[in-house]
Scaffold this active site. Structure first.
Site, PDB file in Angstrom:
ATOM      1  N   LYS A  32     -44.793-121.263  19.437  1.00  0.00           N
ATOM      2  CA  LYS A  32     -44.221-120.667  19.727  1.00  0.00           C
ATOM      3  C   LYS A  32     -42.941-119.678  19.050  1.00  0.00           C
ATOM      4  CE  LYS A  32     -43.112-117.151  23.443  1.00  0.00           C
ATOM      5  NZ  LYS A  32     -43.823-116.544  22.523  1.00  0.00           N
TER       6      LYS A  32
ATOM      7  N   LYS B 299     -42.880-119.245  14.144  1.00  0.00           N
ATOM      8  CA  LYS B 299     -41.317-117.917  13.840  1.00  0.00           C
ATOM      9  C   LYS B 299     -42.372-116.706  13.035  1.00  0.00           C
ATOM     10  CE  LYS B 299     -37.816-115.932  15.195  1.00  0.00           C
ATOM     11  NZ  LYS B 299     -36.928-116.115  16.676  1.00  0.00           N
TER      12      LYS B 299
ATOM     13  N   ASP C 231     -38.373-110.556  17.535  1.00  0.00           N
ATOM     14  CA  ASP C 231     -36.787-110.693  17.202  1.00  0.00           C
ATOM     15  C   ASP C 231     -36.264-109.534  16.409  1.00  0.00           C
ATOM     16  OD1 ASP C 231     -35.330-113.573  16.601  1.00  0.00           O
ATOM     17  OD2 ASP C 231     -34.917-112.495  14.487  1.00  0.00           O
TER      18      ASP C 231
ATOM     19  N   ASN D 249     -31.005-106.171  21.346  1.00  0.00           N
ATOM     20  CA  ASN D 249     -31.617-106.233  22.667  1.00  0.00           C
ATOM     21  C   ASN D 249     -30.049-107.556  22.800  1.00  0.00           C
ATOM     22  OD1 ASN D 249     -33.106-109.080  24.000  1.00  0.00           O
ATOM     23  ND2 ASN D 249     -34.031-107.334  24.213  1.00  0.00           N
TER      24      ASN D 249
ATOM     25  N   SER E  86     -39.903-116.121  28.316  1.00  0.00           N
ATOM     26  CA  SER E  86     -41.142-116.040  26.928  1.00  0.00           C
ATOM     27  C   SER E  86     -42.448-116.691  27.679  1.00  0.00           C
ATOM     28  CB  SER E  86     -41.323-116.193  26.356  1.00  0.00           C
ATOM     29  OG  SER E  86     -40.714-114.693  25.342  1.00  0.00           O
TER      30      SER E  86
HETATM   31  N1  NAD Z   1     -34.569-111.415  20.716  1.00  0.00           N
HETATM   32  C1  NAD Z   1     -34.575-112.923  21.165  1.00  0.00           C
HETATM   33  O1  NAD Z   1     -35.353-112.793  22.726  1.00  0.00           O
HETATM   34  C2  NAD Z   1     -33.697-113.123  20.573  1.00  0.00           C
HETATM   35  C3  NAD Z   1     -33.994-115.298  21.332  1.00  0.00           C
HETATM   36  C4  NAD Z   1     -33.016-115.669  20.940  1.00  0.00           C
HETATM   37  C5  NAD Z   1     -32.567-115.716  19.646  1.00  0.00           C
HETATM   38  N2  NAD Z   1     -32.671-114.059  19.374  1.00  0.00           N
HETATM   39  C6  NAD Z   1     -31.722-113.685  17.604  1.00  0.00           C
HETATM   40  O2  NAD Z   1     -30.592-112.952  18.013  1.00  0.00           O
HETATM   41  C7  NAD Z   1     -30.146-112.161  16.807  1.00  0.00           C
HETATM   42  C8  NAD Z   1     -30.663-111.025  17.355  1.00  0.00           C
HETATM   43  O3  NAD Z   1     -32.460-110.336  17.426  1.00  0.00           O
HETATM   44  P1  NAD Z   1     -32.429-109.591  18.655  1.00  0.00           P
HETATM   45  O4  NAD Z   1     -33.022-109.700  19.444  1.00  0.00           O
HETATM   46  O5  NAD Z   1     -31.053-108.642  19.312  1.00  0.00           O
HETATM   47  O6  NAD Z   1     -32.627-108.334  17.345  1.00  0.00           O
HETATM   48  P2  NAD Z   1     -32.398-106.240  17.467  1.00  0.00           P
HETATM   49  O7  NAD Z   1     -33.128-106.088  16.191  1.00  0.00           O
HETATM   50  O8  NAD Z   1     -32.527-106.097  18.586  1.00  0.00           O
HETATM   51  O9  NAD Z   1     -30.810-106.105  17.046  1.00  0.00           O
HETATM   52  C9  NAD Z   1     -29.786-107.185  16.171  1.00  0.00           C
HETATM   53  C10 NAD Z   1     -29.179-106.449  15.613  1.00  0.00           C
HETATM   54  O10 NAD Z   1     -27.757-107.009  14.555  1.00  0.00           O
HETATM   55  C11 NAD Z   1     -27.901-106.546  13.857  1.00  0.00           C
HETATM   56  N3  NAD Z   1     -27.614-106.701  12.652  1.00  0.00           N
HETATM   57  C12 NAD Z   1     -28.917-106.998  11.785  1.00  0.00           C
HETATM   58  N4  NAD Z   1     -28.216-107.692  10.496  1.00  0.00           N
HETATM   59  C13 NAD Z   1     -27.232-107.789  10.595  1.00  0.00           C
HETATM   60  C14 NAD Z   1     -26.232-107.424   9.684  1.00  0.00           C
HETATM   61  N5  NAD Z   1     -26.404-108.118   8.329  1.00  0.00           N
HETATM   62  N6  NAD Z   1     -24.690-107.781   9.931  1.00  0.00           N
HETATM   63  C15 NAD Z   1     -24.195-107.075  11.231  1.00  0.00           C
HETATM   64  N7  NAD Z   1     -24.894-106.705  11.519  1.00  0.00           N
HETATM   65  C16 NAD Z   1     -26.494-107.241  11.856  1.00  0.00           C
HETATM   66  C17 NAD Z   1     -28.627-104.706  13.688  1.00  0.00           C
HETATM   67  O11 NAD Z   1     -27.969-104.076  13.603  1.00  0.00           O
HETATM   68  C18 NAD Z   1     -29.113-104.802  16.172  1.00  0.00           C
HETATM   69  O12 NAD Z   1     -27.646-104.319  15.750  1.00  0.00           O
HETATM   70  C19 NAD Z   1     -30.643-112.700  15.912  1.00  0.00           C
HETATM   71  O13 NAD Z   1     -30.502-113.472  15.575  1.00  0.00           O
HETATM   72  C20 NAD Z   1     -32.103-113.068  16.849  1.00  0.00           C
HETATM   73  O14 NAD Z   1     -32.860-114.362  15.479  1.00  0.00           O
HETATM   74  C21 NAD Z   1     -33.334-113.227  19.413  1.00  0.00           C
END
Ligand code: NAD
Length: 452
Positions: free
Chosen positions: A88, A124, A164, A238, A383
């Protein structure tokens, strides 16, 4: 510092994978006291086995762009550890995606999923596909082409991906639609689905909401709360959006948001109305965070300079910091700035946003610091709740899911503190506590399931 034998071997076996090695070294440093106390983990090579994915899948993704040109991308799935349940973990679409990034994320996921206390293994996946600037049709064609291969490795009891970076509700829809067509069955094989067709309430918000619930628990340890606290948030996707939403609800004041081009600083605070604008820019217009100042000219926009060795966002005086963008976005200089500006709390919404050098500075600094594997576990927890509803053919209410999420975050917080206490950890109690608690849960399952 000279590396010990185990780490040297792992580093040698995984050349050119710096992010993966970084995440492995962090966990090893934390769990060393456990390995020293209980020889069975060393005897059965549990740590070494945890760092080797059970299965690595890499595949070609051909698709046709709007100019009728054939594009070739690479797709991946890392099936990391199935000791506690089916694989997962999310899918990431970003040009930086490679084995190092996905293995670090899958390794982190092992501990995170264990911390939720739910029956979840870890994994992943993703692709080096860059969604930026692509049309809706191109996104759909890519998602379908990606699923044409991935589907054979998935199953509701085998491997269940989610979103992600670069994979949100729209992409989940296309991926699920293609899976359903290929497999000729409607099962909960992907999470983050729309509530109207098999998704769970609160899944979209879960990571950001869970992060803030966790931070409230941390502040509660000092009889404090988020009320009146100025908060730095990075990202605008997100996790960031829903962290901002919950900070506002808890009486805090979020003042920043960012994307890969730069960040906005709104000294007056981002309120519900302003958050709606951020959501509109990012989720509908698919634009840049810079557009925020067109609507709110009192706010400032700062472009990210690739030449700077620190990020000005983390140099803004505030009480709490919530990095919610990407890995290694806070380096040692940023941590120094945060400490100099008297930050009280850093809780990670992103995975591994603080570099190893930054983490070193945080140890013993007095700043409360929560690693993502604990503080962002709310997403995968919901999830798992979505998977339960799918298997039972039920749809729970928003209140029920939110209550469950809150309970899980409280339990993770408690488990981190208890693990740290048991091993007499005084510095970085959340970092070491999370790694230890997660390691023991997965390690014990591996011991009991034999050498498989
Ligand atoms: N979506 C989930 O449920 C979830 C769960 C746990 C952890 N995460 C982690 O949270 C983080 C964000 O994920 P998300 O789901 O919000 O993704 P997303 O694509 O919705 O948003 C990512 C954001 O980060 C910004 N970003 C990406 N690369 C960047 C960089 N180099 N410098 C500055 N900003 C940058 C993007 O512009 C965007 O605004 C990631 O590290 C992801 O692994 C997400």
């Amino acid at each position: 510092m000279a590396k010990n034998e185990v780490l040297s071997r792992i580093t040698k076996r995984n050349p050119n994978q710096p992010e993966f090695i970084q995440s492995v070294e962090e966990v090893y440093d934390s769990v060393k006291p456990v390995l020293d106390k209980h020889s069975i983990y060393r005897d059965l090579k549990i740590f070494e086995r945890m760092t080797e994915p059970e299965r690595l899948i890499s595949f070609r993704v051909n698709w046709v762009d709007d100019n009728n040109e054939i594009q070739v991308n690479r797709g991946y799935r890392v099936q990391m550890n199935s000791s506690l349940g089916p694989f997962k973990g999310g899918l990431r679409f970003h040009p930086s995606v490679n084995y190092s990034i996905l293995k670090f994320l899958a390794f982190e996921q092992t501990f995170k999923n264990a911390l939720t206390g739910m029956p979840l293994g870890s994994g992943k996946g993703g692709s080096d596909f860059n969604p930026k600037g692509k049309s809706k049709d191109e996104i759909m064609r890519f998602c379908q082409a990606f699923m044409n291969e991935l589907f054979r490795h998935l199953g509701q009891f085998t491997d269940i991906p989610a979103g992600d970076i670069g994979v949100g509700g729209r992409e989940i829809g296309y991926l699920f639609g293609q899976y359903k067509k290929l497999q000729n069955e409607f099962t909960g094989v992907i999470t983050g689905k729309n509530v109207k067709w098999g998704g769970s309430w609160v899944r979209i918000e879960a990571t950001g909401f869970g992060l803030i619930y966790f931070a409230c628990n941390m502040l509660g340890e000092k009889n404090d709360s988020l009320k009146g606290k100025r908060c730095l948030v990075s990202g605008a996707g997100n996790v960031a959006q829903h962290a901002i939403e919950k900070i506002i609800e808890m009486g805090g004041t979020p003042v920043t948001a960012s994307d890969s081009s730069g960040f906005i600083y709104d000294e007056e605070g981002i309120d519900e109305k302003k958050l709606k604008v951020i959501m509109d820019i990012k989720n509908k217009r698919r634009g840049r965070i810079k557009e925020y100042i067109d609507e709110f000219p009192n706010a400032e926009y700062h472009e990210t300079s690739k030449n700077d060795d620190y990020n000005e966002l983390w140099n803004i005086p505030a009480d709490c910091a919530f990095p919610c963008a990407t890995q290694n976005e806070i380096n040692d200089k940023d941590v120094k700035n945060l400490i100099d500006n008297k930050i009280q709390l850093i809780a990670e919404g992103a995975n591994m946003p603080v570099t190893s050098e930054g983490q070193e500075l945080l140890r013993g600094s007095g700043v409360m610091y929560a690693p993502g594997k604990a503080s962002n576990a709310g997403g995968v927890a919901v999830s798992s709740i979505e998977m339960t509803q799918n298997r039972m053919g039920e749809s729970w209410t928003r209140e029920k899911v939110n209550k469950q999420l809150m309970k899980i975050m409280n339990t993770i917080h408690k488990d981190c503190l208890e693990a740290a206490k048991e091993y007499n950890i005084k510095d970085s109690i959340y970092l070491d506590g999370a790694n230890i608690a997660g390691f023991i849960r997965v390690g014990d399952a591996m011991v009991e399931q034999g050498i498989v």
